[in-house]
Each structure stands twice: as structure tokens, then as C-alpha cells.
Design a protein around this motif. Structure first.
Motif, PDB file in Angstrom:
ATOM      1  N   ALA A 177       1.070  -1.223  -0.343  1.00 54.63           N
ATOM      2  CA  ALA A 177      -0.210  -0.073   0.115  1.00 54.63           C
ATOM      3  C   ALA A 177       0.949   1.620  -0.077  1.00 54.63           C
ATOM      4  O   ALA A 177       1.641   1.324   0.704  1.00 54.63           O
ATOM      5  N   PHE A 178       0.174   2.910  -0.519  1.00 56.45           N
ATOM      6  CA  PHE A 178       1.818   3.810  -0.604  1.00 56.45           C
ATOM      7  C   PHE A 178       0.283   4.440  -0.675  1.00 56.45           C
ATOM      8  O   PHE A 178      -0.630   5.328  -0.802  1.00 56.45           O
ATOM      9  N   VAL A 179       1.168   5.430   0.445  1.00 56.82           N
ATOM     10  CA  VAL A 179      -0.076   6.963   0.687  1.00 56.82           C
ATOM     11  C   VAL A 179       0.839   7.892   0.949  1.00 56.82           C
ATOM     12  O   VAL A 179       1.764   7.551   1.418  1.00 56.82           O
ATOM     13  N   PHE A 180       0.374   9.133   0.305  1.00 54.73           N
ATOM     14  CA  PHE A 180       1.239   9.895   0.605  1.00 54.73           C
ATOM     15  C   PHE A 180       0.842  11.758   0.428  1.00 54.73           C
ATOM     16  O   PHE A 180      -0.818  11.269   0.176  1.00 54.73           O
ATOM     17  N   ALA A 181       1.354  12.276   1.509  1.00 53.02           N
ATOM     18  CA  ALA A 181       0.631  13.336   1.077  1.00 53.02           C
ATOM     19  C   ALA A 181       1.457  14.819   1.454  1.00 53.02           C
ATOM     20  O   ALA A 181       2.333  14.705   1.542  1.00 53.02           O
ATOM     21  N   GLY A 182       1.098  16.034   1.001  1.00 51.01           N
ATOM     22  CA  GLY A 182       1.392  17.053   0.411  1.00 51.01           C
ATOM     23  C   GLY A 182       0.804  17.928   0.527  1.00 51.01           C
ATOM     24  O   GLY A 182      -0.997  17.644   0.923  1.00 51.01           O
ATOM     25  N   LEU A 183       0.831  19.810   0.423  1.00 47.61           N
ATOM     26  CA  LEU A 183       0.554  21.097   0.327  1.00 47.61           C
ATOM     27  C   LEU A 183      -1.131  20.019  -1.152  1.00 47.61           C
ATOM     28  O   LEU A 183      -0.218  19.363  -1.849  1.00 47.61           O
ATOM     29  N   PRO A 184      -1.838  20.691  -1.203  1.00 46.03           N
ATOM     30  CA  PRO A 184      -2.693  20.721  -1.940  1.00 46.03           C
ATOM     31  C   PRO A 184      -2.165  20.925  -3.299  1.00 46.03           C
ATOM     32  O   PRO A 184      -2.123  20.348  -4.635  1.00 46.03           O
ATOM     33  N   SER A 185      -1.323  22.443  -3.575  1.00 51.08           N
ATOM     34  CA  SER A 185      -0.765  22.453  -5.396  1.00 51.08           C
ATOM     35  C   SER A 185       0.259  21.449  -5.084  1.00 51.08           C
ATOM     36  O   SER A 185       0.945  20.929  -6.388  1.00 51.08           O
ATOM     37  N   MET A 186       0.786  20.671  -4.348  1.00 50.20           N
ATOM     38  CA  MET A 186       1.879  20.131  -4.268  1.00 50.20           C
ATOM     39  C   MET A 186       1.985  18.372  -4.531  1.00 50.20           C
ATOM     40  O   MET A 186       1.793  18.261  -6.129  1.00 50.20           O
ATOM     41  N   VAL A 187       0.843  18.786  -4.311  1.00 48.21           N
ATOM     42  CA  VAL A 187       0.063  17.315  -4.736  1.00 48.21           C
ATOM     43  C   VAL A 187      -0.558  17.583  -5.990  1.00 48.21           C
ATOM     44  O   VAL A 187      -0.364  16.195  -6.634  1.00 48.21           O
ATOM     45  N   GLU A 188      -1.333  17.800  -6.447  1.00 49.65           N
ATOM     46  CA  GLU A 188      -1.577  18.342  -7.691  1.00 49.65           C
ATOM     47  C   GLU A 188      -0.741  18.228  -9.033  1.00 49.65           C
ATOM     48  O   GLU A 188      -0.756  17.533  -9.926  1.00 49.65           O
ATOM     49  N   ASP A 189       0.450  19.087  -8.417  1.00 48.55           N
ATOM     50  CA  ASP A 189       1.444  19.098  -9.606  1.00 48.55           C
ATOM     51  C   ASP A 189       2.153  17.849 -10.038  1.00 48.55           C
ATOM     52  O   ASP A 189       2.478  17.535 -10.881  1.00 48.55           O
ATOM     53  N   VAL A 190       2.269  17.073  -8.840  1.00 49.17           N
ATOM     54  CA  VAL A 190       3.317  15.564  -8.795  1.00 49.17           C
ATOM     55  C   VAL A 190       2.244  15.151  -9.512  1.00 49.17           C
ATOM     56  O   VAL A 190       2.242  13.685 -10.346  1.00 49.17           O
ATOM     57  N   ILE A 191       0.411  14.914  -8.884  1.00 49.26           N
ATOM     58  CA  ILE A 191      -0.196  13.581  -9.606  1.00 49.26           C
ATOM     59  C   ILE A 191      -0.614  14.162 -11.671  1.00 49.26           C
ATOM     60  O   ILE A 191      -1.000  13.419 -12.138  1.00 49.26           O
ATOM     61  N   ASN A 192      -0.029  15.951 -11.676  1.00 46.04           N
ATOM     62  CA  ASN A 192      -0.781  16.298 -13.089  1.00 46.04           C
ATOM     63  C   ASN A 192       0.963  15.692 -13.280  1.00 46.04           C
ATOM     64  O   ASN A 192       0.927  15.770 -14.859  1.00 46.04           O
ATOM     65  N   ASP A 193       1.497  15.342 -13.702  1.00 44.78           N
ATOM     66  CA  ASP A 193       2.829  14.692 -13.939  1.00 44.78           C
ATOM     67  C   ASP A 193       2.658  13.455 -15.637  1.00 44.78           C
ATOM     68  O   ASP A 193       2.504  12.771 -14.443  1.00 44.78           O
ATOM     69  N   ASN A 194       3.391  14.406 -16.166  1.00 42.44           N
ATOM     70  CA  ASN A 194       3.150  13.702 -17.610  1.00 42.44           C
ATOM     71  C   ASN A 194       3.057  11.729 -17.165  1.00 42.44           C
ATOM     72  O   ASN A 194       2.547  10.755 -17.935  1.00 42.44           O
ATOM     73  N   VAL A 195       4.726  11.374 -16.703  1.00 43.22           N
ATOM     74  CA  VAL A 195       4.817   9.970 -16.549  1.00 43.22           C
ATOM     75  C   VAL A 195       4.141   9.626 -14.938  1.00 43.22           C
ATOM     76  O   VAL A 195       4.022   8.123 -15.095  1.00 43.22           O
ATOM     77  N   LEU A 196       3.510  10.230 -14.334  1.00 47.91           N
ATOM     78  CA  LEU A 196       3.201   9.446 -12.905  1.00 47.91           C
ATOM     79  C   LEU A 196       1.755   9.381 -12.931  1.00 47.91           C
ATOM     80  O   LEU A 196       1.379   9.867 -12.273  1.00 47.91           O
ATOM     81  N   THR A 197       1.112   9.306 -14.596  1.00 48.67           N
ATOM     82  CA  THR A 197      -0.161   9.209 -14.499  1.00 48.67           C
ATOM     83  C   THR A 197      -0.856   7.379 -13.856  1.00 48.67           C
ATOM     84  O   THR A 197      -1.965   7.830 -13.684  1.00 48.67           O
ATOM     85  N   PHE A 198      -0.046   6.498 -12.897  1.00 50.67           N
ATOM     86  CA  PHE A 198      -0.676   5.505 -12.287  1.00 50.67           C
ATOM     87  C   PHE A 198      -0.891   6.389 -11.064  1.00 50.67           C
ATOM     88  O   PHE A 198      -1.802   6.365 -10.608  1.00 50.67           O
ATOM     89  N   LEU A 199      -0.571   7.191 -10.644  1.00 47.52           N
ATOM     90  CA  LEU A 199      -0.560   8.199  -9.010  1.00 47.52           C
ATOM     91  C   LEU A 199      -1.869   8.267  -9.294  1.00 47.52           C
ATOM     92  O   LEU A 199      -3.353   8.878  -8.460  1.00 47.52           O
ATOM     93  N   ARG A 200      -2.161   9.816 -11.117  1.00 45.72           N
ATOM     94  CA  ARG A 200      -4.261  10.534 -11.313  1.00 45.72           C
ATOM     95  C   ARG A 200      -4.717   9.188 -10.923  1.00 45.72           C
ATOM     96  O   ARG A 200      -5.616   9.064 -10.093  1.00 45.72           O
ATOM     97  N   ARG A 201      -3.953   8.003 -11.483  1.00 46.80           N
ATOM     98  CA  ARG A 201      -5.823   6.977 -11.642  1.00 46.80           C
ATOM     99  C   ARG A 201      -5.910   6.337  -9.870  1.00 46.80           C
ATOM    100  O   ARG A 201      -6.944   5.788  -9.625  1.00 46.80           O
ATOM    101  N   ALA A 202      -4.619   6.278  -9.401  1.00 49.07           N
ATOM    102  CA  ALA A 202      -4.879   5.620  -8.027  1.00 49.07           C
ATOM    103  C   ALA A 202      -5.647   6.493  -7.069  1.00 49.07           C
ATOM    104  O   ALA A 202      -6.116   6.236  -6.149  1.00 49.07           O
TER     105      ALA A 202
END
Length: 73
Positions: free
Chosen positions: A48-73
Motif C-alpha cells: 500500500a502507498f500513501v502520500f501527502a503534501g500541500l494541495p498545490s504540490m500534490v496536484e503538480d505531482v499527480i499531473n506529471d506526464n510520467v505519473l499517470t498511475f498516481l492520478r488513476r490511483a
């Protein structure tokens, strides 16, 4: 992680990975971690994987082109 999971799963256990203070400045490390976790999940491993951060920082990470897995998860 695969070797450790092999031992833990024999005892009906798994691994919880947590990441706090997610920041785009560390995107290479986050990509590597997310890729490894994605493969483990595809293999139906007990992880299991849990990550947290400021909303704007998390948005930037999950919207990264390579990290579509995180967006779907």
C-alpha cells in the motif's frame, strides 16, 4: 521490496509505504518509487502507498506526464 514482500506474504503481511511533504522538486525520486509500486500492484503483491503534501504540490505531482498511475490511483 520484492524480496522483503516474499518473506512477509508468507505470514499474511505486507508493506505500507508512506511519503510526506510531496514536492515537485523531488520528482525523479517520486517517479522511481511510483514505478516500483505500480509493478508490485500489477503483480498483486501486498503493498500500500500513501502520500501527502500541500494541495498545490500534490496536484503538480499527480499531473506529471510520467505519473499517470498516481492520478488513476
Amino acid at each position: 521490496m520484492t524480496d522483503r514482500l516474499a518473506v512477509l506474504e508468507k505470514k499474511n503481511r505486507g508493506i505500507l509505504i508512506t511519503l510526506n511533504e510531496v514536492q515537485v522538486s523531488r520528482i525523479d525520486g517520486i517517479r522511481a518509487l511510483a514505478t516500483a509500486i505500480q509493478y508490485l500492484i500489477r503483480e498483486r503483491r501486498n503493498v500500500a502507498f500513501v502520500f501527502a503534501g500541500l494541495p498545490s504540490m500534490v496536484e503538480d505531482v499527480i499531473n506529471d506526464n510520467v505519473l499517470t498511475f498516481l492520478r488513476r490511483a
